[in-house]
Design a protein around this motif. Structure first.
Motif, PDB file in Angstrom:
ATOM      1  N   LEU A 166       0.822  -1.213   0.000  1.00  0.00           N
ATOM      2  CA  LEU A 166       0.000   0.000   0.000  1.00  0.00           C
ATOM      3  C   LEU A 166       0.854   1.260   0.000  1.00  0.00           C
ATOM      4  O   LEU A 166       0.518   2.244  -0.663  1.00  0.00           O
ATOM      5  CB  LEU A 166      -0.950  -0.016   1.198  1.00  0.00           C
ATOM      6  CG  LEU A 166      -2.132  -0.961   1.063  1.00  0.00           C
ATOM      7  CD1 LEU A 166      -2.894  -1.063   2.379  1.00  0.00           C
ATOM      8  CD2 LEU A 166      -3.056  -0.516  -0.045  1.00  0.00           C
ATOM      9  N   ALA A 167       1.953   1.253   0.726  1.00  0.00           N
ATOM     10  CA  ALA A 167       2.847   2.415   0.738  1.00  0.00           C
ATOM     11  C   ALA A 167       3.415   2.660  -0.659  1.00  0.00           C
ATOM     12  O   ALA A 167       3.465   3.807  -1.130  1.00  0.00           O
ATOM     13  CB  ALA A 167       3.973   2.208   1.739  1.00  0.00           C
ATOM     14  N   ILE A 168       3.820   1.588  -1.332  1.00  0.00           N
ATOM     15  CA  ILE A 168       4.345   1.729  -2.686  1.00  0.00           C
ATOM     16  C   ILE A 168       3.274   2.278  -3.624  1.00  0.00           C
ATOM     17  O   ILE A 168       3.530   3.203  -4.409  1.00  0.00           O
ATOM     18  CB  ILE A 168       4.892   0.382  -3.198  1.00  0.00           C
ATOM     19  CG1 ILE A 168       6.162   0.016  -2.430  1.00  0.00           C
ATOM     20  CG2 ILE A 168       5.156   0.425  -4.698  1.00  0.00           C
ATOM     21  CD1 ILE A 168       6.632  -1.403  -2.655  1.00  0.00           C
ATOM     22  N   LEU A 169       2.060   1.747  -3.528  1.00  0.00           N
ATOM     23  CA  LEU A 169       0.980   2.201  -4.400  1.00  0.00           C
ATOM     24  C   LEU A 169       0.601   3.656  -4.161  1.00  0.00           C
ATOM     25  O   LEU A 169       0.242   4.373  -5.101  1.00  0.00           O
ATOM     26  CB  LEU A 169      -0.247   1.299  -4.233  1.00  0.00           C
ATOM     27  CG  LEU A 169      -0.103  -0.113  -4.796  1.00  0.00           C
ATOM     28  CD1 LEU A 169      -1.345  -0.938  -4.467  1.00  0.00           C
ATOM     29  CD2 LEU A 169       0.144  -0.067  -6.288  1.00  0.00           C
ATOM     30  N   VAL A 170       0.676   4.112  -2.918  1.00  0.00           N
ATOM     31  CA  VAL A 170       0.304   5.492  -2.621  1.00  0.00           C
ATOM     32  C   VAL A 170       1.414   6.459  -3.043  1.00  0.00           C
ATOM     33  O   VAL A 170       1.136   7.549  -3.540  1.00  0.00           O
ATOM     34  CB  VAL A 170      -0.043   5.663  -1.131  1.00  0.00           C
ATOM     35  CG1 VAL A 170      -0.260   7.113  -0.780  1.00  0.00           C
ATOM     36  CG2 VAL A 170      -1.294   4.865  -0.786  1.00  0.00           C
ATOM     37  N   TRP A 171       2.670   6.072  -2.869  1.00  0.00           N
ATOM     38  CA  TRP A 171       3.785   6.962  -3.191  1.00  0.00           C
ATOM     39  C   TRP A 171       4.196   6.891  -4.662  1.00  0.00           C
ATOM     40  O   TRP A 171       4.868   7.800  -5.167  1.00  0.00           O
ATOM     41  CB  TRP A 171       4.981   6.667  -2.301  1.00  0.00           C
ATOM     42  CG  TRP A 171       4.768   7.185  -0.907  1.00  0.00           C
ATOM     43  CD1 TRP A 171       4.382   6.472   0.173  1.00  0.00           C
ATOM     44  CD2 TRP A 171       4.899   8.541  -0.461  1.00  0.00           C
ATOM     45  NE1 TRP A 171       4.269   7.289   1.278  1.00  0.00           N
ATOM     46  CE2 TRP A 171       4.587   8.566   0.915  1.00  0.00           C
ATOM     47  CE3 TRP A 171       5.254   9.726  -1.091  1.00  0.00           C
ATOM     48  CZ2 TRP A 171       4.618   9.739   1.654  1.00  0.00           C
ATOM     49  CZ3 TRP A 171       5.279  10.897  -0.335  1.00  0.00           C
ATOM     50  CH2 TRP A 171       4.959  10.889   1.012  1.00  0.00           C
ATOM     51  N   LEU A 172       3.811   5.841  -5.376  1.00  0.00           N
ATOM     52  CA  LEU A 172       4.210   5.670  -6.762  1.00  0.00           C
ATOM     53  C   LEU A 172       3.778   6.818  -7.679  1.00  0.00           C
ATOM     54  O   LEU A 172       4.576   7.258  -8.517  1.00  0.00           O
ATOM     55  CB  LEU A 172       3.699   4.326  -7.290  1.00  0.00           C
ATOM     56  CG  LEU A 172       4.249   3.871  -8.628  1.00  0.00           C
ATOM     57  CD1 LEU A 172       5.765   3.703  -8.555  1.00  0.00           C
ATOM     58  CD2 LEU A 172       3.601   2.562  -9.028  1.00  0.00           C
ATOM     59  N   PRO A 173       2.559   7.348  -7.570  1.00  0.00           N
ATOM     60  CA  PRO A 173       2.198   8.473  -8.449  1.00  0.00           C
ATOM     61  C   PRO A 173       3.112   9.694  -8.271  1.00  0.00           C
ATOM     62  O   PRO A 173       3.432  10.363  -9.249  1.00  0.00           O
ATOM     63  CB  PRO A 173       0.758   8.806  -8.036  1.00  0.00           C
ATOM     64  CG  PRO A 173       0.233   7.559  -7.450  1.00  0.00           C
ATOM     65  CD  PRO A 173       1.404   6.892  -6.789  1.00  0.00           C
ATOM     66  N   LEU A 174       3.532   9.972  -7.055  1.00  0.00           N
ATOM     67  CA  LEU A 174       4.431  11.104  -6.834  1.00  0.00           C
ATOM     68  C   LEU A 174       5.782  10.861  -7.503  1.00  0.00           C
ATOM     69  O   LEU A 174       6.333  11.748  -8.165  1.00  0.00           O
ATOM     70  CB  LEU A 174       4.615  11.362  -5.338  1.00  0.00           C
ATOM     71  CG  LEU A 174       5.562  12.504  -4.975  1.00  0.00           C
ATOM     72  CD1 LEU A 174       5.042  13.827  -5.510  1.00  0.00           C
ATOM     73  CD2 LEU A 174       5.767  12.562  -3.480  1.00  0.00           C
TER      74      LEU A 174
END
Length: 113
Positions: free
Chosen positions: A91-99
């Motif tokens: 989940l951390a990767i998925l949330v930070w990936l767009p940035l």
């Protein structure tokens, strides 16, 4: 070959959705508050038992809205709990990936301009 202008637009849209979730979180916290809604009520509320989050109930998209409202929290919690939980790490990767994609795509678009 990656089309960086499309990647920039898509990741910018995802960041906009996360930013709107932050604004919605603030509004829910200010105007609705915390606690548990009664079984027959509909809406979203702030939970703060062990970690702060949002819960929605009583309408057809309540699970989707709950997930959307919790995205900003997962940006923080995912990083904190990633060493202990595979789900938190994903989940951390998925949330930070767009940035990350937005920053890389912006630099690539600027280089080619």
């Amino acid at each position: 070959m990656m089309n960086w202008s499309i990647a920039k637009k898509l990741s910018g849209g995802a960041l906009t959705l996360i930013g709107l979730a932050v604004l919605a979180d603030i509004l829910v916290a200010l105007f609705i508050g915390r606690g548990v809604l009664t079984a027959e009520s509909a809406g979203c509320y702030l939970t703060d038992a062990m970690v702060i989050g949002f819960h929605c109930q009583g309408f057809w998209a309540s699970d989707i809205v709950s997930a959307w409202l919790n995205l900003p929290a997962w940006a923080v919690y995912g990083l904190m709990f990633a060493p202990y939980s595979l789900k938190a790490a994903i989940l951390a990767i998925l949330v930070w990936l767009p940035l990350i994609i937005f920053i890389v795509a912006s630099r690539k678009v600027a280089q080619h301009a």
